[in-house]
Motif scaffolding. Structure first.
Motif, PDB file in Angstrom:
ATOM      1  N   ASP A 157       4.373   4.503  -8.964  1.00 51.07           N
ATOM      2  CA  ASP A 157       5.636   3.837  -8.596  1.00 51.07           C
ATOM      3  C   ASP A 157       5.422   2.328  -8.467  1.00 51.07           C
ATOM      4  N   GLY A 158       4.268   1.929  -7.945  1.00 55.33           N
ATOM      5  CA  GLY A 158       3.957   0.497  -7.928  1.00 55.33           C
ATOM      6  C   GLY A 158       3.881  -0.047  -9.347  1.00 55.33           C
ATOM      7  N   ASP A 185       4.618   9.214 -10.435  1.00 55.89           N
ATOM      8  CA  ASP A 185       4.018   9.722  -9.197  1.00 55.89           C
ATOM      9  C   ASP A 185       4.557   8.859  -8.056  1.00 55.89           C
ATOM     10  N   ASN A 187       4.678   8.150  -4.887  1.00 54.13           N
ATOM     11  CA  ASN A 187       4.021   8.366  -3.583  1.00 54.13           C
ATOM     12  C   ASN A 187       4.360   7.260  -2.574  1.00 54.13           C
ATOM     13  N   LEU A 189       3.618   4.305  -2.138  1.00 55.80           N
ATOM     14  CA  LEU A 189       2.622   3.294  -1.767  1.00 55.80           C
ATOM     15  C   LEU A 189       1.973   2.747  -3.025  1.00 55.80           C
ATOM     16  N   GLN A 190       1.503   1.521  -2.927  1.00 52.77           N
ATOM     17  CA  GLN A 190       0.690   0.949  -4.002  1.00 52.77           C
ATOM     18  C   GLN A 190      -0.658   0.548  -3.391  1.00 52.77           C
ATOM     19  N   LYS A 256       0.867  10.062  -0.959  1.00 49.45           N
ATOM     20  CA  LYS A 256      -0.435   9.510  -1.346  1.00 49.45           C
ATOM     21  C   LYS A 256      -1.518  10.119  -0.447  1.00 49.45           C
TER      22      LYS A 256
HETATM   23 MG   LIG Z   1       2.107   4.581  -5.701  1.00 50.30          MG
END
Ligand SMILES: [Mg+2]
Ligand SMILES: Cc1ncc(C[n+]2csc(CCOP(=O)(O)OP(=O)(O)O)c2C)c(N)n1
Length: 298
Positions: A157-158, A185, A187, A189-190, A256
């Motif tokens: 997603d990042g 994906d 999640n 977070l990056q 994540k």
């Molecule tokens: Mg991510």
């Protein structure tokens, strides 16, 4: 020729795939611990998706990795390579013990995937944003050659902040590449992201619903799914095969670090080496407790 319809996944099949995902997670943790290097949170969030793809959905021949009609998989979030390697090893592309060479000089299993080294790996990745462009090219190539294969691309997603993702999304829809399936994906977070309201908390790369809206606006058929519900994951991946002329984007909502409680939702487990105690605790949570010196388990 169109693809044969798969037999519906019953409870035993879902249990088999869940066990494959558990084993992928075990190998992720073992491999990162052995190498003292590698990403961990992103591979763990992707494990259920990888299990469904490699153990059921994709038409592949591990003993004939160059089979021209195989489905292709591109791990655009290439830093999660250890998850892909674990899935490939468990599926029979190479011995599971080879995972212990991960990231070593001369290994076929480099920190980021290198297609020139490992048969069965369809694309070299690591520079975020590029895998989806390769997927567009492969889907166009397959169409030109009259092949019925599907091209699956997994993004973070990042990673969707990269402009190239949207250039490729535009082209994929323009050419009506309905054999192209992007799996995000999601999640939330990056690597670091923006600080949230506490030192532990980082803001997600996007607002709720933003990825669905963006992929839809770019002309893709969008399906959202809980990326850790194996039956649902299998359903949407099978639904993605029924073409309506548009490429398909699956937004898989994940956590994540999923599977290891103290890694879940914590941005700093994006890439971190485990202490011996953390390794023991993680393996125990994943159902593979380590032997102790006195012959018991931790
Ligand atoms: Mg991510
Ligand atoms: C072009 C580019 N910029 C930066 C990086 C460094 N990097 C590696 S992983 C990562 C974060 C990716 O986050 P996300 O796409 O959400 O992946 P996941 O959460 O699944 O690990 C960054 C910034 C990179 N590999 N490529």
């Amino acid at each position: 020729m169109s693809q044969p319809m798969a037999v519906a996944a019953d409870a035993a099949e879902i249990a088999r795939l869940e066990e494959a995902a558990r084993r992928i997670r075990v190998e992720i943790v073992r491999t990162v611990n052995q190498a003292k290097a590698g990403h961990i949170g992103g591979p763990l969030s992707a494990a259920d998706l990888l299990a469904a793809l490699y153990f059921r959905i994709m038409r592949i021949r591990p003993d004939e990795p160059g089979w021209p009609d195989r489905d292709r998989f591109i791990l655009s979030k290439g830093h999660s390579s250890v998850g892909l390697y674990a899935a490939m090893a468990l599926r029979g592309y190479f011995p599971v013990e080879e995972l212990l060479t991960f990231d070593a000089l001369g290994s076929r299993l480099q920190g980021h995937p290198d297609m020139t080294l490992l048969p069965g790996l369809d694309m070299s990745t690591g520079s975020l944003g590029m895998g989806i462009s390769a997927g567009v090219g492969m889907a166009l190539g397959a169409r030109l050659q009259g092949r019925d294969c599907r091209i699956y691309v997994m993004l973070g997603d990042g990673e969707c902040q990269e402009g190239e993702v949207w250039e490729a999304a535009f082209v994929g829809a323009r050419y009506r590449l309905d054999h192209l399936v992007a799996i995000v994906d999601h999640n939330r977070l990056q690597q670091y992201g923006w600080p949230g309201d506490s030192p532990e908390h980082r803001l997600p790369p996007e607002d709720p619903g933003e990825l669905v809206a963006k992929w839809s606006a770019f002309g893709w058929r969008v399906i959202e799914v809980d990326g850790h519900d194996m039956a649902a994951v299998v359903d949407v991946l099978e639904a993605a095969a029924s073409s309506d002329g548009r490429p398909v984007a699956i937004i898989a909502n994940t956590v994540k670090g999923h599977g290891v409680s103290f890694m879940e939702d914590r941005y700093y487990w994006h890439m971190r080496v485990l202490t011996p105690d953390e390794f023991g605790a993680a393996m125990a949570e994943l159902g593979e407790p380590l032997p102790t010196a006195d012959g018991g388990v931790r």
